[in-house]
Design a protein around this motif. Structure first.
Motif, mmCIF file in Angstrom:
data_model
loop_
_atom_site.group_PDB
_atom_site.id
_atom_site.type_symbol
_atom_site.label_atom_id
_atom_site.label_comp_id
_atom_site.label_asym_id
_atom_site.label_seq_id
_atom_site.Cartn_x
_atom_site.Cartn_y
_atom_site.Cartn_z
ATOM 1 N N LEU A 1 -6.722 -1.808 1.551
ATOM 2 C CA LEU A 1 -5.325 -2.257 1.657
ATOM 3 C C LEU A 1 -5.441 -2.913 3.013
ATOM 4 C CD1 LEU A 1 -3.017 0.710 0.874
ATOM 5 C CD2 LEU A 1 -3.521 -1.483 -0.569
ATOM 6 N N GLY B 1 2.373 -6.822 0.243
ATOM 7 C CA GLY B 1 1.996 -5.446 -0.292
ATOM 8 C C GLY B 1 2.416 -4.266 0.420
ATOM 9 N N ARG C 1 4.824 -1.920 -0.095
ATOM 10 C CA ARG C 1 4.859 -0.624 -1.143
ATOM 11 C C ARG C 1 3.611 -0.405 -1.389
ATOM 12 N NH1 ARG C 1 9.830 -3.556 -2.286
ATOM 13 N NH2 ARG C 1 8.683 -4.833 -3.577
ATOM 14 N N LEU C 2 2.485 -1.390 -1.496
ATOM 15 C CA LEU C 2 1.096 -0.821 -2.059
ATOM 16 C C LEU C 2 0.772 0.014 -0.780
ATOM 17 C CD1 LEU C 2 -0.373 -4.095 -3.704
ATOM 18 C CD2 LEU C 2 0.346 -2.007 -4.729
ATOM 19 N N ARG C 3 0.772 -0.194 0.555
ATOM 20 C CA ARG C 3 0.484 0.366 1.712
ATOM 21 C C ARG C 3 0.921 1.749 1.601
ATOM 22 N NH1 ARG C 3 1.404 -4.573 3.823
ATOM 23 N NH2 ARG C 3 -0.400 -5.755 4.528
#
Length: 183
Positions: free
Chosen positions: A31, A39, A41-43
Motif C-alpha cells: 500500500l 486508496g 479505504r484500501l489502506r
C-alpha cells in the motif's frame, strides 16, 4: 565457518527481525506506493488484515508509520468514521484508543512511550509506557504531538503544531506551545 560465528550471526539476525510483524510489513509494502488521497479505504482494509482493530468508514489518506515492539496490533483501537491525513505516526509502546469521528491532521504524532529521567551519565532511563485516548469527535491539527498518558476529551480541537503533555477537557480548543524550564 566457525560454529561460534554462525551461532552469533543467527542470534543477531533473530534480534534484528524478532519484532517484525509479517502481515503489517506486507500491507505496508503493497500500500505504500499509493499516492496520498488515493486508496484510503484500501489502506484501512490492509491495516485490518494486519490485525488492527479499525471501525467501519475509517479512512487513511496516507499509510501511517507504526512503531513498537511485541503485539502491537493489540494496542491500537480505532473507532468508526475516523479520518487520518498523511504521514501520521503511532508509537505503540502502550495502547492508543481513538474513538468514533476523530480527525487527525498531517504528520500528527501520538506517542505512548517515554523514559524515566536517569542519572546525569544516562538521562534516558527505563522505559515508561502510558496509554493515549482520543475521545469521540476530537480533531487534531497538522503536526500535533500527543505525549504519553494523555486523554483528549470528546469534541476537543488541538491546533496545528501543538504539543499536548496533559489531559485536555472535552469541547475545548487549545493551540500553541508554552515553553518553560521545569525543575
Amino acid at each position: 565457518m566457525d560454529h561460534r560465528l554462525l551461532t552469533k550471526i543467527i542470534s543477531t539476525v533473530g534480534e534484528e527481525v524478532g519484532n517484525l510483524n509479517p502481515r503489517l510489513a506486507l500491507a505496508q509494502l503493497l500500500l505504500k506506493p499509493l499516492p496520498p488521497f488515493v486508496g484510503s479505504r484500501l489502506r484501512m482494509f490492509g491495516l485490518r488484515l494486519a490485525g488492527f482493530e479499525i471501525g467501519h468508514g475509517t479512512q487513511f489518506w496516507g499509510m501511517p508509520i507504526i512503531t513498537g515492539t511485541g503485539a502491537i496490533t493489540s494496542r491500537l483501537h480505532i473507532g468508526k468514521h475516523c479520518l487520518f491525513n498523511i504521514d501520521c505516526i503511532f508509537d505503540l509502546v502502550d495502547t492508543i484508543t481513538i474513538k468514533d469521528h476523530v480527525v487527525v491532521g498531517h504528520q500528527a504524532l501520538i506517542i505512548t512511550g517515554s523514559h524515566v529521567i536517569g542519572p546525569a551519565t544516562a538521562r534516558a532511563g527505563a522505559l515508561k509506557p502510558a496509554p493515549v485516548v482520543l475521545e469521540q469527535g476530537v480533531w487534531l491539527g497538522a503536526r500535533v504531538t500527543i505525549l504519553p498518558g494523555v486523554t483528549v476529551g470528546a469534541g476537543a480541537v488541538i491546533g496545528a503544531g501543538t504539543v499536548v503533555a496533559r489531559d485536555v477537557p472535552a469541547n475545548t480548543l487549545i493551540a500553541g506551545s508554552h515553553r518553560r524550564v521545569l525543575d
